[in-house]
Design an enzyme around this catalytic site. Sequence first.
Site, PDB file in Angstrom:
ATOM      1  N   ASP A  87       0.694  -1.552   0.122  1.00 35.70           N
ATOM      2  CA  ASP A  87      -0.035  -0.017  -0.212  1.00 35.70           C
ATOM      3  C   ASP A  87       0.897   0.754  -0.140  1.00 35.70           C
ATOM      4  O   ASP A  87       0.781   2.300  -0.644  1.00 35.70           O
ATOM      5  CB  ASP A  87      -0.883   0.138   1.106  1.00 35.70           C
ATOM      6  CG  ASP A  87      -1.316  -0.937   1.711  1.00 35.70           C
ATOM      7  OD1 ASP A  87      -1.986  -1.743   0.495  1.00 35.70           O
ATOM      8  OD2 ASP A  87      -2.390  -0.961   2.472  1.00 35.70           O
TER       9      ASP A  87
ATOM     10  N   GLU B 287       3.804   1.659  -1.026  1.00 40.62           N
ATOM     11  CA  GLU B 287       4.397   1.819  -3.163  1.00 40.62           C
ATOM     12  C   GLU B 287       3.136   2.858  -3.751  1.00 40.62           C
ATOM     13  O   GLU B 287       3.475   3.359  -4.302  1.00 40.62           O
ATOM     14  CB  GLU B 287       5.026   0.832  -3.485  1.00 40.62           C
ATOM     15  CG  GLU B 287       6.194   0.028  -2.630  1.00 40.62           C
ATOM     16  CD  GLU B 287       6.854  -1.382  -2.785  1.00 40.62           C
ATOM     17  OE1 GLU B 287       7.753  -1.445  -3.472  1.00 40.62           O
ATOM     18  OE2 GLU B 287       6.059  -2.356  -2.102  1.00 40.62           O
TER      19      GLU B 287
ATOM     20  N   ASP C 264       0.960   4.487  -2.704  1.00 42.46           N
ATOM     21  CA  ASP C 264       0.865   5.612  -2.297  1.00 42.46           C
ATOM     22  C   ASP C 264       1.519   6.306  -2.956  1.00 42.46           C
ATOM     23  O   ASP C 264       1.311   8.490  -3.102  1.00 42.46           O
ATOM     24  CB  ASP C 264       0.255   5.762  -0.575  1.00 42.46           C
ATOM     25  CG  ASP C 264      -0.599   5.354  -0.380  1.00 42.46           C
ATOM     26  OD1 ASP C 264      -1.755   5.347  -1.095  1.00 42.46           O
ATOM     27  OD2 ASP C 264      -0.648   4.678   1.471  1.00 42.46           O
TER      28      ASP C 264
ATOM     29  N   SER D  20     -36.793  -5.005 -15.767  1.00 45.91           N
ATOM     30  CA  SER D  20     -36.393  -6.003 -15.052  1.00 45.91           C
ATOM     31  C   SER D  20     -36.349  -7.458 -15.279  1.00 45.91           C
ATOM     32  O   SER D  20     -37.142  -8.230 -16.451  1.00 45.91           O
ATOM     33  CB  SER D  20     -37.732  -5.402 -13.807  1.00 45.91           C
ATOM     34  OG  SER D  20     -38.354  -4.931 -13.932  1.00 45.91           O
TER      35      SER D  20
ATOM     36  N   GLU E 238     -26.428 -16.822 -12.582  1.00 48.15           N
ATOM     37  CA  GLU E 238     -25.237 -16.391 -11.373  1.00 48.15           C
ATOM     38  C   GLU E 238     -26.092 -15.830 -10.843  1.00 48.15           C
ATOM     39  O   GLU E 238     -27.025 -15.949 -10.391  1.00 48.15           O
ATOM     40  CB  GLU E 238     -25.017 -15.244 -12.745  1.00 48.15           C
ATOM     41  CG  GLU E 238     -25.348 -14.107 -13.734  1.00 48.15           C
ATOM     42  CD  GLU E 238     -25.389 -13.510 -14.440  1.00 48.15           C
ATOM     43  OE1 GLU E 238     -24.234 -14.298 -15.155  1.00 48.15           O
ATOM     44  OE2 GLU E 238     -25.815 -13.088 -14.743  1.00 48.15           O
TER      45      GLU E 238
ATOM     46  N   ARG F  60     -30.691   3.275 -12.817  1.00 44.79           N
ATOM     47  CA  ARG F  60     -31.669   2.400 -13.438  1.00 44.79           C
ATOM     48  C   ARG F  60     -32.181   3.841 -13.832  1.00 44.79           C
ATOM     49  O   ARG F  60     -33.138   4.359 -14.397  1.00 44.79           O
ATOM     50  CB  ARG F  60     -31.766   1.322 -12.912  1.00 44.79           C
ATOM     51  CG  ARG F  60     -33.607   0.813 -13.112  1.00 44.79           C
ATOM     52  CD  ARG F  60     -33.621  -0.568 -12.644  1.00 44.79           C
ATOM     53  NE  ARG F  60     -34.605  -1.425 -13.667  1.00 44.79           N
ATOM     54  CZ  ARG F  60     -35.731  -1.311 -13.724  1.00 44.79           C
ATOM     55  NH1 ARG F  60     -36.077  -0.459 -12.437  1.00 44.79           N
ATOM     56  NH2 ARG F  60     -36.739  -1.641 -14.428  1.00 44.79           N
TER      57      ARG F  60
ATOM     58  N   GLU G 198     -24.381  -4.684 -10.401  1.00 41.66           N
ATOM     59  CA  GLU G 198     -24.586  -3.942  -9.514  1.00 41.66           C
ATOM     60  C   GLU G 198     -24.028  -3.565  -9.088  1.00 41.66           C
ATOM     61  O   GLU G 198     -22.671  -4.742  -8.568  1.00 41.66           O
ATOM     62  CB  GLU G 198     -25.367  -5.284  -9.325  1.00 41.66           C
ATOM     63  CG  GLU G 198     -26.396  -5.035  -8.000  1.00 41.66           C
ATOM     64  CD  GLU G 198     -27.802  -4.482  -8.905  1.00 41.66           C
ATOM     65  OE1 GLU G 198     -28.087  -4.640  -9.923  1.00 41.66           O
ATOM     66  OE2 GLU G 198     -28.426  -4.630  -7.745  1.00 41.66           O
TER      67      GLU G 198
ATOM     68  N   LYS H 225     -30.356 -17.417 -17.069  1.00 41.63           N
ATOM     69  CA  LYS H 225     -30.188 -16.440 -18.447  1.00 41.63           C
ATOM     70  C   LYS H 225     -29.765 -17.728 -19.824  1.00 41.63           C
ATOM     71  O   LYS H 225     -28.950 -18.428 -19.626  1.00 41.63           O
ATOM     72  CB  LYS H 225     -28.896 -15.642 -18.437  1.00 41.63           C
ATOM     73  CG  LYS H 225     -29.307 -15.021 -17.347  1.00 41.63           C
ATOM     74  CD  LYS H 225     -28.264 -13.559 -17.497  1.00 41.63           C
ATOM     75  CE  LYS H 225     -28.553 -12.312 -16.554  1.00 41.63           C
ATOM     76  NZ  LYS H 225     -27.312 -11.715 -16.467  1.00 41.63           N
TER      77      LYS H 225
ATOM     78  N   CYS I 288     -41.320   4.277  33.166  1.00 44.78           N
ATOM     79  CA  CYS I 288     -40.312   4.152  32.089  1.00 44.78           C
ATOM     80  C   CYS I 288     -39.224   2.654  33.195  1.00 44.78           C
ATOM     81  O   CYS I 288     -39.428   3.052  34.352  1.00 44.78           O
ATOM     82  CB  CYS I 288     -39.034   5.583  32.061  1.00 44.78           C
ATOM     83  SG  CYS I 288     -37.434   5.042  32.240  1.00 44.78           S
TER      84      CYS I 288
HETATM   85  S1  IVH Z   1     -29.457  -9.393 -15.644  1.00 43.67           S
HETATM   86  C1  IVH Z   1     -33.013  -7.207 -18.362  1.00 43.67           C
HETATM   87  N1  IVH Z   1     -28.035 -10.718 -13.836  1.00 43.67           N
HETATM   88  O1  IVH Z   1     -31.318  -7.573 -10.622  1.00 43.67           O
HETATM   89  C2  IVH Z   1     -32.660  -6.814 -17.169  1.00 43.67           C
HETATM   90  N2  IVH Z   1     -29.812  -8.358 -13.071  1.00 43.67           N
HETATM   91  O2  IVH Z   1     -34.844  -7.491 -11.200  1.00 43.67           O
HETATM   92  C3  IVH Z   1     -31.032  -7.508 -17.496  1.00 43.67           C
HETATM   93  N3  IVH Z   1     -28.985  -7.864 -10.594  1.00 43.67           N
HETATM   94  O3  IVH Z   1     -31.754  -4.539 -11.025  1.00 43.67           O
HETATM   95  C4  IVH Z   1     -30.762  -7.981 -15.634  1.00 43.67           C
HETATM   96  N4  IVH Z   1     -28.137  -9.531 -10.175  1.00 43.67           N
HETATM   97  O4  IVH Z   1     -29.694  -4.534 -11.446  1.00 43.67           O
HETATM   98  C5  IVH Z   1     -29.318  -9.777 -13.979  1.00 43.67           C
HETATM   99  N5  IVH Z   1     -26.493 -11.230 -12.322  1.00 43.67           N
HETATM  100  C6  IVH Z   1     -27.765 -10.392 -12.272  1.00 43.67           C
HETATM  101  C7  IVH Z   1     -27.953  -9.428 -11.173  1.00 43.67           C
HETATM  102  C8  IVH Z   1     -29.049  -8.860 -11.811  1.00 43.67           C
HETATM  103  C9  IVH Z   1     -28.679  -8.377  -9.687  1.00 43.67           C
HETATM  104  C10 IVH Z   1     -30.337  -6.835 -10.596  1.00 43.67           C
HETATM  105  C11 IVH Z   1     -31.099  -5.897 -11.519  1.00 43.67           C
HETATM  106  C12 IVH Z   1     -31.881  -5.464 -11.531  1.00 43.67           C
HETATM  107  C13 IVH Z   1     -32.524  -6.313 -11.189  1.00 43.67           C
HETATM  108  C14 IVH Z   1     -33.554  -6.824 -12.624  1.00 43.67           C
END
Ligand code: IVH
Length: 672
Positions: free
Chosen positions: A34, A36, A38, A83, A113, A136, A173, A292, A410
């Site tokens: 740390d 170095e 700084d 969302s 994930e 957002r 996030e 996903k 009290c």
């Molecule tokens: S994908 C189309 N992946 O969850 C939306 N979202 O309602 C694609 N979030 O506020 C989002 N972890 O910020 C995705 N691994 C992840 C996530 C994630 C947290 C949050 C995101 C959003 C909410 C989705």
Amino acid sequence: MNVNQAKDRIEELSMELEGHNHQYYVLSQPTISDFEFDQLLKELERLEEEFPLLALPNSPTKRVGGDITKKFASVVHDFPMLSLSNTYSKEEIIEWENRLKKIADGEIEFVCELKYDGVAIGIRYVDGVFNRAVTRGDGTRGEEVGANVKTIKSIPLQLREGDYPNDFEIRGEIFFPLQRFDALNEQREKDDEPKFANPRNTASGTLKMQDSSVVASRGLDCYLYGLYSKETLKDSHWGSIQAAGDWGFKIPDTNARMVEKMKDIEDIMDFIEYWDEHRHNLPFEIDGVVIKVNDYRQQDELGFTAKSPRWAIAYKFKSEEVTTVLESVTYQVGRTGAVTPVANLTPVLLAGTVVKRASLHNSDQIAELDLRIGDTVYVEKGGEIIPKVTAVDMSKRGLQVQPLEYISHCPECDTLLIRNEGEAKHYCPNDASCPPQIKGKMEHFISRKAMDIDGLGTETIDQLFESGLIKNSADLYHLTRSDLLPLERMAEKSVENMLAGLEASKEVPFERVLFSLGIRYVGETVAKTLARQYGSIEALRIASEEDLVEVDEIGERIAESVVEFFSREDNSKIVQSLMSSGLRFDIPEEERNQGTDILKGQAFVISGVFERHSRDELKSLIEQNGGKNTSSISSKTSYVLAGEGMGPSKKEKAEKLKVPIISESDFEAMLA
Ligand code: IVH
């Protein structure tokens, strides 16, 4: 060093420092100490100071913050921020997978994930350089919080070599690491400030703070989970995320099972179950997992509903709940006299910790739950730190259970409790001698922003009070070595420190002494105004409500409270005693007469470090001479008073708005 040499060195240092940030914050594998780091950072700061025009727009010196944003610009998202559809049911995940199989062509591969529990952010990079960061908002428009996001060290300001699109957005996030969150709350407790309720809301609040140096000090972090561009991307989500890792972003660790590719619904269920069980071992909070479709071609095929993509779904963990027995209810009295009922429970394991107590908020909530001693109750750990009782399991209620009666007096001093109309809580009105209330006043008295007494903390106040040595703040100044030495944990050295701290506090200026008295509604700023206006406690003491409301920024509520404070004998005695101990209860004559109106109508912004005055001294000088201090440069700023280390962006802004930048000597000349 000539300009060319400086340019080369600035570029070299910026690259090297960003490399070290990546090693440390993204890969968790630092290669230098740390110290170095700084040294290198300081060298870069010095060079940028000397050659401000050469500073790179995304220099690592920006990581420490300092830019102030009064109002965040509203920005339209290039790609709407949608969302995810959510479910708490595993059956629905199976149904979702079945639906997809019918629509999409070919076998579907999934990526599982974590669902990070924080705040969504979209960060744009142009030619590999951080360009802006947008929250957002309502999904179509968000706020540009780039100055704050730049202070998050795991977010690259300049990408490493790679095949990234010229213009793209990466979404992720931002979250509060739990260790940093706990440390922040510990510090707030010490400083007598209310604790933050949960990491997610605190991350969100932090991201919208005006002063980016405060954001930098909080230690937020970020995981990235999605790439967006009008240019060609990789052909899968997995491919994009792994590439983002190569470009320098912090992406989830495959070895720790934070992200996995899978084809089977059984594997998806296994991933869900694994994280439902292990989520409490993570150094940050998650509230579920996200599944996903991996292939971008299939994602296109599946498309979107009005609000969310069809190719992704979130499985949310149930907020954990257990049942246990309510053994008793006790009542806590806070510093302001507010009473909070607490449920004492048969210890039970909840979300990885043993819970023995839960909050019950107030008497209305107890009545609403129809709570009785001996009941089996549901306890839930929601967003708050303290678990709460959510319901009674009526099927387990026996005949013998005692109805619960709320206390009328009290529990600390037996005074009859009051409940003001429209308020949920009961209060103990005995602020003069109810122990937690007087201890609270003393804790305020010694706190950092008040008398800031070295060698004296909350625990010592408790100990001194319990042993009967002090009954109020004034008693602190009558303590002697022989009073203190016999006490537990009071070694010679701590006694010396404490007495020296008390002695030194006699130099604390009047405005802070006034704040320390803990007069209701007299915070730091009001204390300052009153001290300056009246000059001494004597003058303030005899001021009437009518006099007080004449003072700028003093309203009726404050005026009434000040008059009430001085009308009470107990308060007058404490003030008298503090006075005879030598505390400063007036502004010395020399300082009072220093004031002029030379700077009347002028607004100053102070930036950097100065040779002959501290920043606070300069601020006082400005105010004493009729000027105003402001924190950010705008067209209304009359002068920027610049010392060493003024940030290049401030300089740029001042130049752009044609605000004169003056030195310490220029300022002294102005006053002379
Ligand atoms: S994908 C189309 N992946 O969850 C939306 N979202 O309602 C694609 N979030 O506020 C989002 N972890 O910020 C995705 N691994 C992840 C996530 C994630 C947290 C949050 C995101 C959003 C909410 C989705």
